[in-house]
Design a protein around this motif. Structure first.
Motif, PDB file in Angstrom:
ATOM      1  N   MET A  49      23.504  16.670  16.521  1.00 37.92           N
ATOM      2  CA  MET A  49      24.031  16.231  15.412  1.00 37.92           C
ATOM      3  C   MET A  49      24.043  17.301  14.409  1.00 37.92           C
ATOM      4  SD  MET A  49      24.008  12.691  13.393  1.00 37.92           S
ATOM      5  CE  MET A  49      24.653  11.520  14.665  1.00 37.92           C
ATOM      6  N   ALA A  50      25.032  17.554  13.646  1.00 34.98           N
ATOM      7  CA  ALA A  50      24.822  18.261  12.349  1.00 34.98           C
ATOM      8  C   ALA A  50      25.306  17.106  11.250  1.00 34.98           C
ATOM      9  CB  ALA A  50      26.214  19.181  12.423  1.00 34.98           C
ATOM     10  N   ALA A  51      24.375  16.557  10.839  1.00 36.22           N
ATOM     11  CA  ALA A  51      24.184  15.368  10.013  1.00 36.22           C
ATOM     12  C   ALA A  51      24.543  15.700   8.687  1.00 36.22           C
ATOM     13  CB  ALA A  51      22.671  14.650  10.003  1.00 36.22           C
ATOM     14  N   ASN A  70      12.586  13.941  19.668  1.00 42.57           N
ATOM     15  CA  ASN A  70      12.429  15.300  20.110  1.00 42.57           C
ATOM     16  C   ASN A  70      13.356  16.200  20.245  1.00 42.57           C
ATOM     17  OD1 ASN A  70      10.046  17.035  20.744  1.00 42.57           O
ATOM     18  ND2 ASN A  70      10.202  16.765  23.000  1.00 42.57           N
ATOM     19  N   ALA A  71      14.426  15.882  19.394  1.00 39.51           N
ATOM     20  CA  ALA A  71      15.731  16.940  19.315  1.00 39.51           C
ATOM     21  C   ALA A  71      15.673  17.613  18.199  1.00 39.51           C
ATOM     22  CB  ALA A  71      16.900  15.908  19.305  1.00 39.51           C
ATOM     23  N   ALA A  72      16.275  19.140  18.378  1.00 35.79           N
ATOM     24  CA  ALA A  72      16.603  20.066  17.521  1.00 35.79           C
ATOM     25  C   ALA A  72      17.820  19.333  16.565  1.00 35.79           C
ATOM     26  CB  ALA A  72      17.146  21.318  18.250  1.00 35.79           C
ATOM     27  N   LEU A  73      17.912  19.732  15.467  1.00 41.53           N
ATOM     28  CA  LEU A  73      18.784  18.887  14.504  1.00 41.53           C
ATOM     29  C   LEU A  73      19.545  20.169  13.474  1.00 41.53           C
ATOM     30  CD1 LEU A  73      19.818  16.096  13.552  1.00 41.53           C
ATOM     31  CD2 LEU A  73      18.068  16.187  11.724  1.00 41.53           C
ATOM     32  N   ILE A  74      20.607  19.771  13.175  1.00 40.86           N
ATOM     33  CA  ILE A  74      21.101  20.579  12.029  1.00 40.86           C
ATOM     34  C   ILE A  74      21.390  19.488  10.830  1.00 40.86           C
ATOM     35  CG2 ILE A  74      23.156  21.675  11.164  1.00 40.86           C
ATOM     36  CD1 ILE A  74      23.786  22.488  14.106  1.00 40.86           C
ATOM     37  N   VAL A  75      20.990  19.843   9.581  1.00 42.04           N
ATOM     38  CA  VAL A  75      21.528  18.932   8.368  1.00 42.04           C
ATOM     39  C   VAL A  75      22.267  19.973   7.623  1.00 42.04           C
ATOM     40  CG1 VAL A  75      20.554  17.817   6.258  1.00 42.04           C
ATOM     41  CG2 VAL A  75      19.083  17.855   8.466  1.00 42.04           C
ATOM     42  N   GLU A  76      23.392  19.687   7.176  1.00 38.25           N
ATOM     43  CA  GLU A  76      24.383  20.226   6.630  1.00 38.25           C
ATOM     44  C   GLU A  76      25.029  19.421   5.154  1.00 38.25           C
ATOM     45  OE1 GLU A  76      27.266  20.978   9.585  1.00 38.25           O
ATOM     46  OE2 GLU A  76      28.259  19.063   9.066  1.00 38.25           O
ATOM     47  N   ILE A  77      25.696  20.318   4.449  1.00 39.30           N
ATOM     48  CA  ILE A  77      26.465  19.719   3.522  1.00 39.30           C
ATOM     49  C   ILE A  77      27.825  20.576   3.528  1.00 39.30           C
ATOM     50  CG2 ILE A  77      25.696  20.959   1.522  1.00 39.30           C
ATOM     51  CD1 ILE A  77      26.441  17.202   1.775  1.00 39.30           C
ATOM     52  N   THR A 260      30.837  16.192  25.245  1.00 43.34           N
ATOM     53  CA  THR A 260      29.460  16.768  25.607  1.00 43.34           C
ATOM     54  C   THR A 260      29.531  17.280  26.910  1.00 43.34           C
ATOM     55  OG1 THR A 260      28.335  14.962  23.979  1.00 43.34           O
ATOM     56  CG2 THR A 260      26.793  16.387  25.968  1.00 43.34           C
ATOM     57  N   SER A 261      29.819  16.597  28.076  1.00 43.27           N
ATOM     58  CA  SER A 261      29.814  17.071  29.370  1.00 43.27           C
ATOM     59  C   SER A 261      30.809  17.948  30.014  1.00 43.27           C
ATOM     60  CB  SER A 261      29.750  15.684  30.152  1.00 43.27           C
ATOM     61  OG  SER A 261      31.051  14.747  30.044  1.00 43.27           O
ATOM     62  N   ARG A 262      32.106  17.724  29.202  1.00 41.83           N
ATOM     63  CA  ARG A 262      33.333  18.692  29.656  1.00 41.83           C
ATOM     64  C   ARG A 262      33.694  19.897  28.838  1.00 41.83           C
ATOM     65  NH1 ARG A 262      37.338  14.119  30.526  1.00 41.83           N
ATOM     66  NH2 ARG A 262      38.909  15.835  31.039  1.00 41.83           N
ATOM     67  N   THR A 263      33.024  20.265  27.767  1.00 45.63           N
ATOM     68  CA  THR A 263      33.347  21.256  27.060  1.00 45.63           C
ATOM     69  C   THR A 263      31.981  21.986  26.619  1.00 45.63           C
ATOM     70  OG1 THR A 263      33.009  20.498  24.482  1.00 45.63           O
ATOM     71  CG2 THR A 263      35.132  19.781  25.861  1.00 45.63           C
ATOM     72  N   ARG A 264      32.125  23.202  25.861  1.00 42.76           N
ATOM     73  CA  ARG A 264      30.918  23.913  25.627  1.00 42.76           C
ATOM     74  C   ARG A 264      30.658  23.586  24.093  1.00 42.76           C
ATOM     75  NH1 ARG A 264      29.928  28.545  28.618  1.00 42.76           N
ATOM     76  NH2 ARG A 264      29.505  29.668  26.771  1.00 42.76           N
ATOM     77  N   THR A 265      30.806  22.373  23.564  1.00 42.50           N
ATOM     78  CA  THR A 265      30.483  22.121  22.287  1.00 42.50           C
ATOM     79  C   THR A 265      28.877  21.612  22.208  1.00 42.50           C
ATOM     80  OG1 THR A 265      32.457  21.126  22.154  1.00 42.50           O
ATOM     81  CG2 THR A 265      30.632  20.332  20.550  1.00 42.50           C
ATOM     82  N   THR A 266      28.182  22.349  21.052  1.00 33.73           N
ATOM     83  CA  THR A 266      26.728  22.379  20.860  1.00 33.73           C
ATOM     84  C   THR A 266      26.380  21.658  19.628  1.00 33.73           C
ATOM     85  OG1 THR A 266      26.426  24.557  19.974  1.00 33.73           O
ATOM     86  CG2 THR A 266      26.086  24.068  22.394  1.00 33.73           C
ATOM     87  N   LYS A 267      27.408  21.311  18.785  1.00 29.77           N
ATOM     88  CA  LYS A 267      27.251  20.769  17.397  1.00 29.77           C
ATOM     89  C   LYS A 267      28.338  19.940  17.071  1.00 29.77           C
ATOM     90  CE  LYS A 267      27.530  22.830  12.728  1.00 29.77           C
ATOM     91  NZ  LYS A 267      28.855  22.245  12.056  1.00 29.77           N
ATOM     92  N   ALA A 268      28.020  18.893  16.388  1.00 28.47           N
ATOM     93  CA  ALA A 268      28.907  17.608  16.386  1.00 28.47           C
ATOM     94  C   ALA A 268      28.631  17.087  14.940  1.00 28.47           C
ATOM     95  CB  ALA A 268      28.628  16.576  17.391  1.00 28.47           C
ATOM     96  N   ASN A 269      29.521  17.240  13.905  1.00 27.46           N
ATOM     97  CA  ASN A 269      29.442  16.840  12.724  1.00 27.46           C
ATOM     98  C   ASN A 269      29.735  15.379  12.305  1.00 27.46           C
ATOM     99  OD1 ASN A 269      29.581  19.734  12.353  1.00 27.46           O
ATOM    100  ND2 ASN A 269      31.060  19.689  10.912  1.00 27.46           N
ATOM    101  N   VAL A 270      28.736  14.791  11.747  1.00 28.21           N
ATOM    102  CA  VAL A 270      28.798  13.356  11.464  1.00 28.21           C
ATOM    103  C   VAL A 270      28.656  13.200   9.833  1.00 28.21           C
ATOM    104  CG1 VAL A 270      28.277  10.808  11.909  1.00 28.21           C
ATOM    105  CG2 VAL A 270      28.040  12.712  13.716  1.00 28.21           C
ATOM    106  N   ALA A 271      29.476  12.709   9.094  1.00 29.52           N
ATOM    107  CA  ALA A 271      29.483  12.436   7.872  1.00 29.52           C
ATOM    108  C   ALA A 271      29.642  11.080   7.371  1.00 29.52           C
ATOM    109  CB  ALA A 271      30.259  13.540   7.113  1.00 29.52           C
TER     110      ALA A 271
END
Length: 423
Positions: A49-51, A70-77, A260-271
């Motif tokens: 998640m890019a929260a 135990n997950a790597a995370l992104i925090v964004e604005i 998640t399973s069918r593409t090469r996506t590693t970052k998902a923005n949730v706002a």
């Protein structure tokens, strides 16, 4: 190697120089966005998640969820969010660092400047001054979003601004504004952007597409087009770029699992979903806020903000004519009200975010246990800069300014309707 030893070793080498200078005594593992991307790729069929940290309480909840998973995370604005939220490009890293130290967070966290929007050449010139200040303020990753401009100018803006982005930083680029089902991205316009960047030795970690998602509250149910996304990602595979999924709120868990399973996506923005959850609004599996029969949001009694504060928030929104997705404009004017609530109320707000984010990280995004993978990358590299696996495949002579302009004329690119889609 124990988890604590791995953390200590990663902490010793993993923080970029700007972060070290800003927070010399910190034990928060703020890292480049590159590290987060590569950790998710190392696990495979996983995104994190890019929260969007529209408030300090949302930031705390997201960090606690990542620690628990135990997950790597992104925090964004995002740049536009800075106009209606108390969190902005220049204070978000300080808020994340403080929360990590207070809460004992030991997972790696990237601090991302999302949707750094550019709509004209004047914006590009201003960005040359402003972008360095973001990294001086602790940002570790940035999204250059010139998707509002024609394809050639989008590519040229990315090239022109790249010297102002630290070599170690995470980088996202964007093709096609996020407009829902209108103006969808294509293989042709996505490969045009990535090939042109590749020719100039620019290797983004992520590309954001208009693949059917929409910012804010997505009520249509159409959502992300998985097949389109997979097709574009397949064509981009030689260039070692992953996907950044914008507009995640409003898509079902099943659709997000497919991304998640069918593409090469590693970052998902949730706002929007995190904002609503923190306030105590009931949301469905799509992350959409549920409505009462009269069109008002369904507030859960005893959760989120106090009932008295909620009444004040609703009244303020009504006074300003803010409805639906425009409830987001409450973030800035009510921030003092939120922070002035008793500790137990503030903590239940963050806990609600924590539970929501944890469920997404573990059960939908497959991001659990990616934190040690990120730390291993740092330790293996012995540096905050883990480099890139991408190499130049395109001939620079084929991608001069003049040839970029000519190539762009051959694209059949539908930008969709005009309007404000900047969030």
């Amino acid at each position: 190697m124990t988890a604590q030893t791995l953390f200590e070793q990663a902490l010793a080498v993993g923080r970029p120089p700007t972060v070290q200078k800003l927070f010399p005594h910190s034990r928060a593992l703020l890292v480049s966005g590159k590290v987060i991307d590569q950790a998710l790729r190392r696990k495979g069929k996983a995104m994190t998640m890019a929260a969007n940290g529209r408030s300090y309480l949302v930031i705390r909840g997201a960090l606690q969820a990542a620690q628990r998973a135990n997950a790597a995370l992104i925090v964004e604005i995002a740049k536009s969010e800075s106009t209606y939220c108390p969190v902005n490009f220049w204070n978000i890293a300080r808020l994340v660092d403080a929360a990590c130290n207070e809460l004992g967070i030991t997972v790696p966290v990237a601090v991302h400047a999302d949707h750094y929007g550019l709509k004209s050449q004047d914006d590009v010139e201003a960005a040359k001054i402003e972008i360095p200040t973001l990294f001086e303020a602790g940002i570790t990753s940035i999204a250059i979003d010139a998707s509002h401009m024609p394809d050639d100018r989008n590519l040229l803006a990315n090239i022109e601004l790249n010297p102002f982005i630290p070599y170690w930083a995470g980088l996202e680029t964007e093709v096609g504004e996020i407009k829902g089902e209108q103006g969808l991205s294509s293989v042709e316009d996505a490969t045009f952007l990535i090939k042109g960047l590749n020719a100039h030795d620019i290797f983004p970690n992520w590309i954001a597409l208009n693949n059917g998602s929409a910012h804010g509250i997505e009520a249509s149910g159409e959502g992300i087009q998985v097949e389109l996304t997979a097709e574009i990602h397949k064509h981009l595979e030689p260039f070692q770029v992953a996907g950044a999924q914008h507009g995640t709120s409003g898509n079902s868990s099943d659709r997000l699992r497919a991304i998640t399973s069918r593409t090469r996506t590693t970052k998902a923005n949730v706002a929007t979903a995190l904002q609503m959850v923190s306030w105590g609004v009931e949301v469905n599996d799509y992350g959409n806020a549920l409505m009462n029969e009269d069109g008002s949001f369904r507030k859960v009694a005893g959760e989120g903000v106090t009932e008295a504060v909620w009444e004040k928030m609703v009244a303020l929104a009504a006074k300003n004519g803010w409805k639906g997705g425009n409830f987001k404009k409450l973030n800035l004017p009510v921030d003092n009200w939120l922070l002035a609530q008793p500790r137990d109320v503030r903590e239940r707000m963050s806990k609600r975010v924590e539970d929501f984010v944890y469920q997404m990280l573990v059960s939908v995004f497959n991001a659990a246990d990616t934190a040690p993978l990120a730390m291993e990358l740092l330790v293996e590299a012995g540096s905050y800069d883990i480099g890139t696996s991408a190499v130049r495949l395109e001939n620079p002579a084929d991608w001069t300014r003049e040839k970029i302009i000519e190539k762009a004329k051959l694209l059949d690119s539908d930008k969709g309707p005009a309007g404000d889609f900047s969030d």
